[in-house]
Design a protein around this motif. Sequence first.
Motif, PDB file in Angstrom:
ATOM      1  N   ASN A  84       0.847  -1.195   0.000  1.00  0.00           N
ATOM      2  CA  ASN A  84       0.000   0.000   0.000  1.00  0.00           C
ATOM      3  C   ASN A  84       0.876   1.236   0.000  1.00  0.00           C
ATOM      4  N   GLY A  85       0.260   2.402  -0.011  1.00  0.00           N
ATOM      5  CA  GLY A  85       1.039   3.635  -0.033  1.00  0.00           C
ATOM      6  C   GLY A  85       0.179   4.854   0.210  1.00  0.00           C
ATOM      7  N   PRO A  86       0.799   6.009   0.413  1.00  0.00           N
ATOM      8  CA  PRO A  86       0.060   7.222   0.760  1.00  0.00           C
ATOM      9  C   PRO A  86      -0.452   8.022  -0.426  1.00  0.00           C
ATOM     10  N   LEU A 135      -1.022   4.365  -3.745  1.00  0.00           N
ATOM     11  CA  LEU A 135       0.213   4.039  -4.457  1.00  0.00           C
ATOM     12  C   LEU A 135       1.412   4.241  -3.539  1.00  0.00           C
ATOM     13  N   PRO A 136       2.393   3.348  -3.588  1.00  0.00           N
ATOM     14  CA  PRO A 136       3.610   3.537  -2.797  1.00  0.00           C
ATOM     15  C   PRO A 136       4.418   4.730  -3.293  1.00  0.00           C
ATOM     16  N   ASN A 137       5.309   5.195  -2.444  1.00  0.00           N
ATOM     17  CA  ASN A 137       6.221   6.266  -2.841  1.00  0.00           C
ATOM     18  C   ASN A 137       7.234   5.761  -3.863  1.00  0.00           C
ATOM     19  N   GLU A 138       7.930   6.707  -4.488  1.00  0.00           N
ATOM     20  CA  GLU A 138       8.889   6.352  -5.531  1.00  0.00           C
ATOM     21  C   GLU A 138      10.016   5.482  -5.005  1.00  0.00           C
ATOM     22  N   ASP A 139      10.442   5.694  -3.749  1.00  0.00           N
ATOM     23  CA  ASP A 139      11.536   4.870  -3.224  1.00  0.00           C
ATOM     24  C   ASP A 139      11.105   3.415  -3.067  1.00  0.00           C
TER      25      ASP A 139
END
Length: 276
Positions: A84-86, A135-139
């Motif tokens: 998951n992601g912010p 969506l997860p962050n780019e890292d």
Amino acid sequence: MLGLEHDFRIVDTRATLDPDESSVATHGRDISPERLEREMLQAGIVRAVASPGQRAPGRSYLRANNAVARLSIDRPFVAFARLNGPRDAGTGPASVVRNLRAERDDHHTRPDDVEQYSYDDRFHGFTLAPHVDGLPNEDVLSRLEDADLPLFVHAGREFPPEAVETELLGYDLPLVLGSFGGYPLDAELMNRTLDLLDEHDRVYVDTSAVRYREVLERGVLEHPDRVLFGSGAPDVHPNVGVMEVLTLDVSEDLMARVLAKNPARLVPALAEGADV
């Protein structure tokens, strides 16, 4: 429902295993691992990718992922870790603005989580449902690229092909778009997703919830090595998904590719004789 009779080896790339009360409450269903395994066997499915169902908002997938891995032991399941992601998965201006301020919370997937899953031999890939989990962050996505394990994505009206292109296709990793990228029952999106396969050779699609014979046959005939069987169990009895492929007007060789050869090439743990 009676068991199917056929001569194909079948593996499933799209099954959900609700491992705890939180997941069951979110989905409103209670399908035990034993019942899921029994329904798979009725359909002639010998092995299946399994990942957790949706968690309640604000809950991490860490415990659910570990539970699915534990429940897969001595069963014909291949565990995938759900992420998951912010970041908002929308494509409109409001989503762009929200994502400028999106900060990762404690329950969101971190790069170290991806690394841990990647080196844990209990997990063989990842799943992502951007429209419900963000969506997860780019890292995190960069770490997924480094891991080079399959990422199965719930794609459709709420995460259409243009969003897939913008958010994910810049990363070099095997990407499987669920339901031909057209959930629920959007034939136009499914055909647009198939067009992506002409341009990106590491993009695949699974057959879950694709109810249009013409679209299925187009995918199998135009991209015979990049269509993977997925049932969508337990929302749909796996017998249904299997029959939809078995009744297509394509050769037995193409059916065999969709039902087992293509999935096993992408996910080696699904191969015959694999040690999982």
